[in-house]
Design a protein around this motif. Structure first.
Motif, PDB file in Angstrom:
ATOM      1  N   LYS A   1     -49.941  41.952   0.885  1.00 22.93           N
ATOM      2  CA  LYS A   1     -51.239  42.567   1.224  1.00 22.93           C
ATOM      3  C   LYS A   1     -51.152  44.084   1.294  1.00 22.93           C
ATOM      4  O   LYS A   1     -51.970  44.789   0.690  1.00 22.93           O
ATOM      5  CB  LYS A   1     -51.758  42.026   2.570  1.00 22.93           C
ATOM      6  CG  LYS A   1     -51.983  40.539   2.625  1.00 22.93           C
ATOM      7  CD  LYS A   1     -52.684  40.107   3.899  1.00 22.93           C
ATOM      8  CE  LYS A   1     -52.005  40.508   5.187  1.00 22.93           C
ATOM      9  NZ  LYS A   1     -50.670  39.876   5.362  1.00 22.93           N
ATOM     10  N   SER A   2     -50.175  44.599   2.028  1.00 20.52           N
ATOM     11  CA  SER A   2     -50.072  46.056   2.210  1.00 20.52           C
ATOM     12  C   SER A   2     -49.750  46.762   0.899  1.00 20.52           C
ATOM     13  O   SER A   2     -50.310  47.825   0.587  1.00 20.52           O
ATOM     14  CB  SER A   2     -49.008  46.385   3.263  1.00 20.52           C
ATOM     15  OG  SER A   2     -49.391  45.900   4.536  1.00 20.52           O
TER      16      SER A   2
ATOM     17  N   LEU B   1     -52.920  46.945  -1.130  1.00 18.36           N
ATOM     18  CA  LEU B   1     -53.855  47.966  -0.659  1.00 18.36           C
ATOM     19  C   LEU B   1     -53.397  49.360  -1.052  1.00 18.36           C
ATOM     20  O   LEU B   1     -54.211  50.211  -1.437  1.00 18.36           O
ATOM     21  CB  LEU B   1     -54.031  47.874   0.857  1.00 18.36           C
ATOM     22  CG  LEU B   1     -54.748  46.637   1.405  1.00 18.36           C
ATOM     23  CD1 LEU B   1     -54.942  46.777   2.914  1.00 18.36           C
ATOM     24  CD2 LEU B   1     -56.084  46.415   0.724  1.00 18.36           C
TER      25      LEU B   1
ATOM     26  N   ASP C   1     -55.724  48.291   6.608  1.00 21.05           N
ATOM     27  CA  ASP C   1     -54.526  47.446   6.625  1.00 21.05           C
ATOM     28  C   ASP C   1     -54.227  47.031   8.062  1.00 21.05           C
ATOM     29  O   ASP C   1     -53.759  47.844   8.863  1.00 21.05           O
ATOM     30  CB  ASP C   1     -53.338  48.205   6.030  1.00 21.05           C
ATOM     31  CG  ASP C   1     -52.127  47.310   5.811  1.00 21.05           C
ATOM     32  OD1 ASP C   1     -52.212  46.101   6.113  1.00 21.05           O
ATOM     33  OD2 ASP C   1     -51.090  47.822   5.347  1.00 21.05           O
TER      34      ASP C   1
END
Length: 218
Positions: A43-44, A47, A160
């Motif tokens: 996910k991070s 992003l 985030d």
């Protein structure tokens, strides 16, 4: 105007480990998109690539304003911003921290003051405007980081884990801030969280990440 984003076949590898594996998705302008997934699912990294802070090994990002595709230049970078789980605040007042982005953009002092005061009220920190930002609680610091992002009026906002390690009171305040933006449909929001109940409160469709891909919506 809120921006749309289409990502196509994004691949990112670290030390032989494929973190993002041919990831594709279309993020509609003006909507709030919440990415679910366990720690380490990418996910991070995703992003950071979408916020133009990191590069994919391959694949394509297309940012759109209405029907127009935008070049990945300074003009675009100034319309998007990413708030990290632990914001880095300056050893200065809350007001100065939030005003910083406007100052480096050359915004006149009178306009900076007006915009910062409006954001301070929105994030509930007007009473902390003169306090040193390093003395804020973790939840207040996160709200200040969100305020610093919002004051530049982004058209695409990446969050985030915005309530990671934040007390329940500030979690509620931060969620209210996000919901207010969601209802206004400005900016487009792409947010990562591992909290399923929070995702359900903040969006109509939770996007599930697994093995470096967005595998579905529930």
């Amino acid at each position: 105007m809120p921006l749309g984003l289409t990502v196509t076949d994004i691949i990112k590898t670290f030390e032989g480990n494929r973190v993002l594996d041919v990831l594709s998705h279309r993020f509609e302008a003006g909507e709030t998109h919440v990415l679910m997934g366990s720690n380490g699912c990418g996910k991070s990294t995703f992003l950071r690539i979408c916020a133009l802070l990191d590069h994919a090994d391959s694949g394509r990002l297309v940012f759109t304003s209405g029907e127009s595709e935008l070049p990945a230049d300074l003009g675009l970078r100034r319309r998007i911003t990413l708030v990290l789980p632990r914001v880095g605040l300056f050893n200065a007042s809350v007001f100065y921290n939030i005003a910083y982005g406007l100052k480096i953009r050359g915004i006149a002092k009178s306009e900076r003051i007006e915009k910062v005061e409006k954001v301070l009220e929105f994030i509930g920190l007007s009473h902390k405007r003169s306090q040193n930002a390093l003395t804020l609680s973790s939840g207040e610091a996160q709200r200040a980081g969100i305020g610093r992002a919002l004051v530049i009026e982004p058209d695409l906002l990446f969050l985030d884990e915005p309530t990671n390690s934040v007390d329940l009171k500030n979690v509620g305040i931060i969620e209210k801030i996000i919901l207010t933006m969601k209802e206004a449909r400005q900016p487009t929001i792409i947010m990562a969280t591992h909290d399923r109940s929070q995702a359900g409160r903040l969006t109509d469709c939770r996007l599930q990440m697994n093995d470096g891909k967005i595998v579905g919506c529930d």
